[in-house]
Scaffold this motif. Structure first.
Motif, PDB file in Angstrom:
ATOM      1  N   GLY A 107       0.902  -1.165  -0.105  1.00 12.19           N
ATOM      2  CA  GLY A 107      -0.009  -0.054  -0.097  1.00 12.19           C
ATOM      3  C   GLY A 107       0.753   1.233   0.030  1.00 12.19           C
ATOM      4  O   GLY A 107       1.885   1.142   0.025  1.00 12.19           O
ATOM      5  N   GLY A 108       0.244   2.214   0.130  1.00 17.96           N
ATOM      6  CA  GLY A 108       0.761   3.661  -0.055  1.00 17.96           C
ATOM      7  C   GLY A 108       1.411   3.813  -1.305  1.00 17.96           C
ATOM      8  O   GLY A 108       1.366   3.355  -2.389  1.00 17.96           O
ATOM      9  N   PHE A 109       2.170   5.165  -1.270  1.00 19.68           N
ATOM     10  CA  PHE A 109       2.421   5.662  -2.336  1.00 19.68           C
ATOM     11  C   PHE A 109       3.913   6.271  -2.096  1.00 19.68           C
ATOM     12  O   PHE A 109       4.221   6.966  -1.343  1.00 19.68           O
ATOM     13  CB  PHE A 109       1.945   7.093  -3.208  1.00 19.68           C
ATOM     14  N   LEU A 110       5.120   5.506  -2.665  1.00 23.71           N
ATOM     15  CA  LEU A 110       6.684   6.037  -2.369  1.00 23.71           C
ATOM     16  C   LEU A 110       6.752   5.964  -1.031  1.00 23.71           C
ATOM     17  O   LEU A 110       7.421   6.815  -0.304  1.00 23.71           O
ATOM     18  CB  LEU A 110       6.966   7.354  -3.070  1.00 23.71           C
ATOM     19  N   GLY A 111       6.230   4.856  -0.462  1.00 28.38           N
ATOM     20  CA  GLY A 111       6.607   4.727   1.147  1.00 28.38           C
ATOM     21  C   GLY A 111       5.711   5.335   2.036  1.00 28.38           C
ATOM     22  O   GLY A 111       5.876   5.074   3.213  1.00 28.38           O
ATOM     23  N   VAL A 112       5.014   6.264   1.565  1.00 28.60           N
ATOM     24  CA  VAL A 112       4.003   7.042   2.461  1.00 28.60           C
ATOM     25  C   VAL A 112       2.737   6.193   2.619  1.00 28.60           C
ATOM     26  O   VAL A 112       2.041   5.871   1.525  1.00 28.60           O
ATOM     27  CB  VAL A 112       3.770   8.595   2.061  1.00 28.60           C
ATOM     28  N   GLY A 113       2.483   5.931   3.720  1.00 29.78           N
ATOM     29  CA  GLY A 113       0.991   5.292   4.070  1.00 29.78           C
ATOM     30  C   GLY A 113       1.222   3.803   3.869  1.00 29.78           C
ATOM     31  O   GLY A 113       0.119   2.860   3.850  1.00 29.78           O
ATOM     32  N   SER A 114       2.350   3.202   3.491  1.00 23.34           N
ATOM     33  CA  SER A 114       2.545   1.799   3.479  1.00 23.34           C
ATOM     34  C   SER A 114       2.707   1.186   4.994  1.00 23.34           C
ATOM     35  O   SER A 114       2.908   1.800   5.904  1.00 23.34           O
ATOM     36  CB  SER A 114       3.536   1.218   2.408  1.00 23.34           C
ATOM     37  N   THR A 130      13.233 -13.496 -14.657  1.00 20.30           N
ATOM     38  CA  THR A 130      14.294 -13.882 -15.699  1.00 20.30           C
ATOM     39  C   THR A 130      15.057 -12.406 -15.433  1.00 20.30           C
ATOM     40  O   THR A 130      16.343 -12.590 -15.624  1.00 20.30           O
ATOM     41  CB  THR A 130      14.062 -13.801 -16.864  1.00 20.30           C
ATOM     42  N   ASN A 131      14.548 -11.291 -15.163  1.00 22.41           N
ATOM     43  CA  ASN A 131      15.248 -10.201 -14.791  1.00 22.41           C
ATOM     44  C   ASN A 131      14.731  -9.433 -13.517  1.00 22.41           C
ATOM     45  O   ASN A 131      13.785  -9.672 -13.033  1.00 22.41           O
ATOM     46  CB  ASN A 131      15.694  -9.355 -16.183  1.00 22.41           C
ATOM     47  N   LYS A 132      15.440  -8.418 -13.179  1.00 15.79           N
ATOM     48  CA  LYS A 132      15.052  -7.364 -11.837  1.00 15.79           C
ATOM     49  C   LYS A 132      13.687  -6.876 -12.233  1.00 15.79           C
ATOM     50  O   LYS A 132      13.265  -6.510 -11.178  1.00 15.79           O
ATOM     51  CB  LYS A 132      16.231  -6.284 -11.812  1.00 15.79           C
ATOM     52  N   LYS A 133      13.380  -6.719 -13.649  1.00 15.44           N
ATOM     53  CA  LYS A 133      12.035  -5.935 -13.730  1.00 15.44           C
ATOM     54  C   LYS A 133      10.687  -6.747 -13.501  1.00 15.44           C
ATOM     55  O   LYS A 133       9.556  -6.369 -13.322  1.00 15.44           O
ATOM     56  CB  LYS A 133      12.086  -5.200 -14.942  1.00 15.44           C
ATOM     57  N   ASP A 134      10.982  -8.168 -13.660  1.00 14.31           N
ATOM     58  CA  ASP A 134       9.891  -9.173 -13.375  1.00 14.31           C
ATOM     59  C   ASP A 134       9.376  -9.254 -12.085  1.00 14.31           C
ATOM     60  O   ASP A 134      10.117  -9.110 -11.051  1.00 14.31           O
ATOM     61  CB  ASP A 134      10.280 -10.478 -13.979  1.00 14.31           C
ATOM     62  N   SER A 135       8.090  -9.409 -12.031  1.00 14.07           N
ATOM     63  CA  SER A 135       7.566  -9.494 -10.536  1.00 14.07           C
ATOM     64  C   SER A 135       7.098 -10.717 -10.113  1.00 14.07           C
ATOM     65  O   SER A 135       7.253 -11.619 -10.877  1.00 14.07           O
ATOM     66  CB  SER A 135       6.243  -8.388 -10.425  1.00 14.07           C
ATOM     67  N   ILE A 136       6.959 -10.802  -8.837  1.00 18.13           N
ATOM     68  CA  ILE A 136       6.698 -12.247  -8.140  1.00 18.13           C
ATOM     69  C   ILE A 136       5.212 -12.102  -8.064  1.00 18.13           C
ATOM     70  O   ILE A 136       4.492 -11.033  -7.604  1.00 18.13           O
ATOM     71  CB  ILE A 136       7.400 -12.519  -6.854  1.00 18.13           C
ATOM     72  N   THR A 137       4.390 -13.593  -8.163  1.00 15.25           N
ATOM     73  CA  THR A 137       2.790 -13.366  -8.245  1.00 15.25           C
ATOM     74  C   THR A 137       2.582 -13.631  -6.857  1.00 15.25           C
ATOM     75  O   THR A 137       3.065 -15.123  -6.230  1.00 15.25           O
ATOM     76  CB  THR A 137       2.402 -14.219  -9.198  1.00 15.25           C
ATOM     77  N   LEU A 138       1.704 -13.199  -6.163  1.00 11.97           N
ATOM     78  CA  LEU A 138       1.112 -13.449  -4.966  1.00 11.97           C
ATOM     79  C   LEU A 138      -0.457 -13.983  -4.922  1.00 11.97           C
ATOM     80  O   LEU A 138      -1.103 -13.547  -5.343  1.00 11.97           O
ATOM     81  CB  LEU A 138       1.228 -12.237  -3.764  1.00 11.97           C
ATOM     82  N   GLU A 139      -0.641 -15.335  -4.327  1.00 14.94           N
ATOM     83  CA  GLU A 139      -1.917 -15.958  -4.649  1.00 14.94           C
ATOM     84  C   GLU A 139      -2.958 -15.372  -3.580  1.00 14.94           C
ATOM     85  O   GLU A 139      -3.717 -16.286  -2.951  1.00 14.94           O
ATOM     86  CB  GLU A 139      -1.644 -17.337  -4.413  1.00 14.94           C
ATOM     87  N   LEU A 140      -2.883 -14.225  -3.279  1.00 12.52           N
ATOM     88  CA  LEU A 140      -3.820 -13.513  -2.524  1.00 12.52           C
ATOM     89  C   LEU A 140      -4.483 -12.473  -3.296  1.00 12.52           C
ATOM     90  O   LEU A 140      -3.893 -11.507  -4.223  1.00 12.52           O
ATOM     91  CB  LEU A 140      -3.342 -13.073  -1.341  1.00 12.52           C
ATOM     92  N   THR A 141      -5.716 -11.871  -2.853  1.00 14.54           N
ATOM     93  CA  THR A 141      -6.317 -10.729  -3.488  1.00 14.54           C
ATOM     94  C   THR A 141      -5.702  -9.257  -2.583  1.00 14.54           C
ATOM     95  O   THR A 141      -5.307  -9.616  -1.467  1.00 14.54           O
ATOM     96  CB  THR A 141      -7.882 -10.564  -3.509  1.00 14.54           C
ATOM     97  N   LYS A 142      -6.019  -8.298  -3.398  1.00 17.94           N
ATOM     98  CA  LYS A 142      -5.593  -7.023  -2.633  1.00 17.94           C
ATOM     99  C   LYS A 142      -6.410  -6.771  -1.462  1.00 17.94           C
ATOM    100  O   LYS A 142      -5.874  -6.477  -0.438  1.00 17.94           O
ATOM    101  CB  LYS A 142      -5.656  -6.064  -3.537  1.00 17.94           C
ATOM    102  N   ALA A 143      -7.543  -7.248  -1.367  1.00 22.44           N
ATOM    103  CA  ALA A 143      -8.482  -7.238  -0.308  1.00 22.44           C
ATOM    104  C   ALA A 143      -8.035  -7.989   0.845  1.00 22.44           C
ATOM    105  O   ALA A 143      -8.057  -7.352   1.943  1.00 22.44           O
ATOM    106  CB  ALA A 143      -9.722  -7.532  -0.754  1.00 22.44           C
ATOM    107  N   GLN A 144      -7.609  -9.227   0.419  1.00 24.24           N
ATOM    108  CA  GLN A 144      -7.230 -10.140   1.774  1.00 24.24           C
ATOM    109  C   GLN A 144      -5.907  -9.638   2.258  1.00 24.24           C
ATOM    110  O   GLN A 144      -6.074  -9.482   3.505  1.00 24.24           O
ATOM    111  CB  GLN A 144      -6.792 -11.443   1.032  1.00 24.24           C
ATOM    112  N   VAL A 145      -5.032  -8.862   1.649  1.00 19.69           N
ATOM    113  CA  VAL A 145      -3.802  -8.412   2.028  1.00 19.69           C
ATOM    114  C   VAL A 145      -4.088  -7.111   2.749  1.00 19.69           C
ATOM    115  O   VAL A 145      -3.455  -6.851   3.683  1.00 19.69           O
ATOM    116  CB  VAL A 145      -2.697  -8.203   0.757  1.00 19.69           C
ATOM    117  N   ALA A 146      -4.874  -6.249   2.196  1.00 15.12           N
ATOM    118  CA  ALA A 146      -5.341  -5.134   2.860  1.00 15.12           C
ATOM    119  C   ALA A 146      -5.957  -5.417   4.274  1.00 15.12           C
ATOM    120  O   ALA A 146      -5.739  -4.380   5.159  1.00 15.12           O
ATOM    121  CB  ALA A 146      -6.213  -4.207   2.142  1.00 15.12           C
TER     122      ALA A 146
END
Length: 173
Positions: A107-114, A130-146
């Motif tokens: 959450g948050g923006f640029l570390g503020v509110g996270s 395969t490179n630093k720009k690729d992301s990892i996938t989380l098997e949870l929804t944004k609502a569950q994490v929030a």
């Protein structure tokens, strides 16, 4: 003022004399016969490497290809629906060294509110990194994490897992 100068000079002279006397006492007296005797040359001592009895064996070496493994700290995390979930800021291991969870700055923006959330390591998918720009996938929804409680270091943590896959930590004896 003159008295202080004479005092410093006297102390310096006494200290110098003391050093000279102590150095002379440490040197052995030269024998009269040694002055006339030719100098003797001693053969060089053989150098034998000393190895301690409990020397550690050499470490094992494993070579991992550049495309086979990547670091995860700082890596972006996204949901299966491609929602931004934050990025990994820490990895949690148990007493045996097994990776149990990841701490995500969510959450948050640029570390503020996270805030930091702990997710089960098994809820992460590393498929296409395969490179630093690729992301990892989380098997949870944004609502569950929030809805997850915030992680605070040195306090009991709530680990958010996908489909109840996390097993409780057993006491190590």
């Amino acid at each position: 003022m003159r008295t202080a100068g004479w005092l410093v000079l006297s102390v310096t002279i006494v200290a110098g004399a003391t050093v000279a006397v102590s150095q002379a006492a440490e040197e052995p007296p030269a024998a009269t016969n040694e002055a006339k005797a030719p100098p003797t040359v001693q053969p060089p001592a053989s150098v034998v490497p000393v190895t301690p009895k409990d020397a550690a064996p050499p470490p094992s070496v494993t070579i991992i290809g550049a495309s086979d493994a990547h670091g995860v700290l700082g890596r972006d995390v996204r949901s299966a629906a491609d929602e931004d979930m934050g990025h990994i800021v820490d990895v949690i291991v148990d007493r045996t060294g097994h990776v149990r969870a990841a701490v995500i700055d969510f959450g948050g923006f640029l570390g503020v509110g996270s805030r930091k959330i702990v997710v089960d390591w098994n809820a992460l998918r590393f498929g296409q990194i395969t490179n630093k720009k690729d992301s990892i996938t989380l098997e949870l929804t944004k609502a569950q994490v929030a809805a997850a409680p915030e992680y605070k270091e040195d306090t009991p943590m709530v680990v958010l897992g996908a489909s109840g896959s996390l097993q409780p930590l057993q006491a190590i004896q």
